[in-house]
Design an enzyme around this catalytic site. Structure first.
Site, PDB file in Angstrom:
ATOM      1  N   GLU A  47     -17.255 133.964  32.297  1.00  0.00           N
ATOM      2  CA  GLU A  47     -16.375 134.299  31.180  1.00  0.00           C
ATOM      3  C   GLU A  47     -16.781 135.576  30.438  1.00  0.00           C
ATOM      4  O   GLU A  47     -17.975 135.825  30.212  1.00  0.00           O
ATOM      5  CB  GLU A  47     -16.334 133.148  30.162  1.00  0.00           C
ATOM      6  N   HIS A  63      -7.787 138.038  32.959  1.00  0.00           N
ATOM      7  CA  HIS A  63      -8.501 137.358  34.054  1.00  0.00           C
ATOM      8  C   HIS A  63      -8.372 138.156  35.345  1.00  0.00           C
ATOM      9  O   HIS A  63      -7.285 138.661  35.653  1.00  0.00           O
ATOM     10  CB  HIS A  63      -7.931 135.956  34.279  1.00  0.00           C
ATOM     11  N   GLY A  75      -8.849 130.313  32.599  1.00  0.00           N
ATOM     12  CA  GLY A  75      -9.239 130.737  33.951  1.00  0.00           C
ATOM     13  C   GLY A  75      -8.599 129.874  35.021  1.00  0.00           C
ATOM     14  O   GLY A  75      -8.180 130.365  36.077  1.00  0.00           O
ATOM     15  N   CYS A  78      -7.789 130.343  24.397  1.00  0.00           N
ATOM     16  CA  CYS A  78      -8.867 129.518  24.975  1.00  0.00           C
ATOM     17  C   CYS A  78      -8.262 128.159  25.313  1.00  0.00           C
ATOM     18  O   CYS A  78      -7.904 127.403  24.404  1.00  0.00           O
ATOM     19  CB  CYS A  78      -9.999 129.381  23.962  1.00  0.00           C
ATOM     20  N   CYS A  85     -13.228 126.653  32.381  1.00  0.00           N
ATOM     21  CA  CYS A  85     -12.464 127.681  31.664  1.00  0.00           C
ATOM     22  C   CYS A  85     -10.986 127.344  31.837  1.00  0.00           C
ATOM     23  O   CYS A  85     -10.460 127.428  32.956  1.00  0.00           O
ATOM     24  CB  CYS A  85     -12.775 129.074  32.222  1.00  0.00           C
TER      25      CYS A  85
END
Ligand SMILES: N[C@H](CCC[C@H](N)C(=O)O)C(=O)O
Length: 276
Positions: free
Chosen positions: A210, A161, A222, A75, A219
């Site tokens: 997400e 992703h 991301g 994260c 994100c």
């Protein structure tokens, strides 16, 4: 039990950070969902649980849980908030903090302007590492949805992703496409769905639906995956400003075999206690 926590956010991607060292806690999926609920609980996109490191060479270890209770590998916004958390609680005096998550070891560097720069490691692109079901690795793949077929790039930053190009993030049907991509059968562990608009070779706009949390205001992984996808398609240079609904990140990637660097803010909101 009464649980002490700290609420934080990275560009509006918000976290409950729990010191799991000074307070013994077991987080069941149900407890996570209740804590993350924005009406019946405290509310957050993810929970970060600080633990005693397994590896003597790292300073801290933490686990990451989505609002739906699923545990995940990485994260980006959470990593920056974690650095802010341990500095504010004087758990370290270091400027370079080595942390261990389920994805492995990362270095968090605090910048003079208060931002945090994270070495997010190398992107993984082989389908089996993402994981993504494909006959062979490619720059883009066709992903059939109920009403269209998206051309996506598939990138892992430790977490999976799918990144699609759109003409305008503000009009892209993220509410419709996001959930379909997130739970697409070609992604056996589900996937984070990024929708990227190229502004220039040094700037993109991005929205991310997400995995396990729905669309968030930002994100970090991301943003990294989108820049990797854009560079692999020869649409972006090596340093890119990524504009997300909650604010902007700077992502640097010099190309295959290199690690991705992410820089941006991390904000303390409040300390709290909650009965769980
Ligand atoms: N939802 C993600 C985890 C949180 C990632 C995001 N909040 C970030 O800043 O990278 C997943 O299931 O892989």
């Amino acid at each position: 039990m009464r649980l002490r926590f700290t609420k934080m956010h990275g560009l509006g991607n918000d976290f409950i950070v729990i010191d799991g060292i000074s307070q013994r806690i077991r987080l069941s999926e149900d407890k996570i969902r209740r804590l993350a609920d924005r009406r019946f609980g405290v509310g957050c996109d993810q929970i970060l649980l600080v633990e005693v490191p397994q590896n003597p060479d790292v300073d801290f270890r933490y686990r990451i849980y989505n609002a739906d209770g699923s545990e995940v590998e990485n994260c980006g916004n959470g990593a920056r908030c974690f650095a802010r958390f341990v500095i504010e609680r004087k758990l370290t005096g270091k400027r370079d903090i080595v942390v261990e998550t389920a994805n492995g070891i990362m270095t968090l560097h605090t910048l003079d302007n208060g931002d945090v720069r994270v070495n997010m490691g190398e992107p993984r692109l082989t389908p089996s590492e993402i994981p993504f079901t494909a006959d062979q690795q490619a720059v883009t793949y066709a992903l059939p949805l109920s009403s269209t077929t998206l051309e996506i790039s598939a990138v892992s930053m430790g977490n999976p992703h799918a990144v699609a190009l759109v003409d305008d993030v503000n009009t892209a049907p993220v509410e419709q496409w996001g959930p379909e991509v997130e739970s697409h059968p070609l992604f056996p562990q589900r996937v984070n769905a990024g929708f990227m608009q190229i502004v220039s070779r040094q700037e993109i706009n991005l929205r991310v639906y997400e995995r396990g949390s729905g669309e968030t205001l930002a994100c970090g992984t991301g943003a990294c995956a989108a820049v990797v996808a854009g560079r692999l398609r020869n649409l972006l240079d090596s340093v890119v400003k990524v504009n997300l609904p909650g604010g902007s990140l700077t992502i640097e990637w010099q190309g295959e075999g290199q690690t991705v660097l992410m820089s941006g803010p991390a904000t303390h909101v409040f300390h709290g206690q909650v009965k769980i």
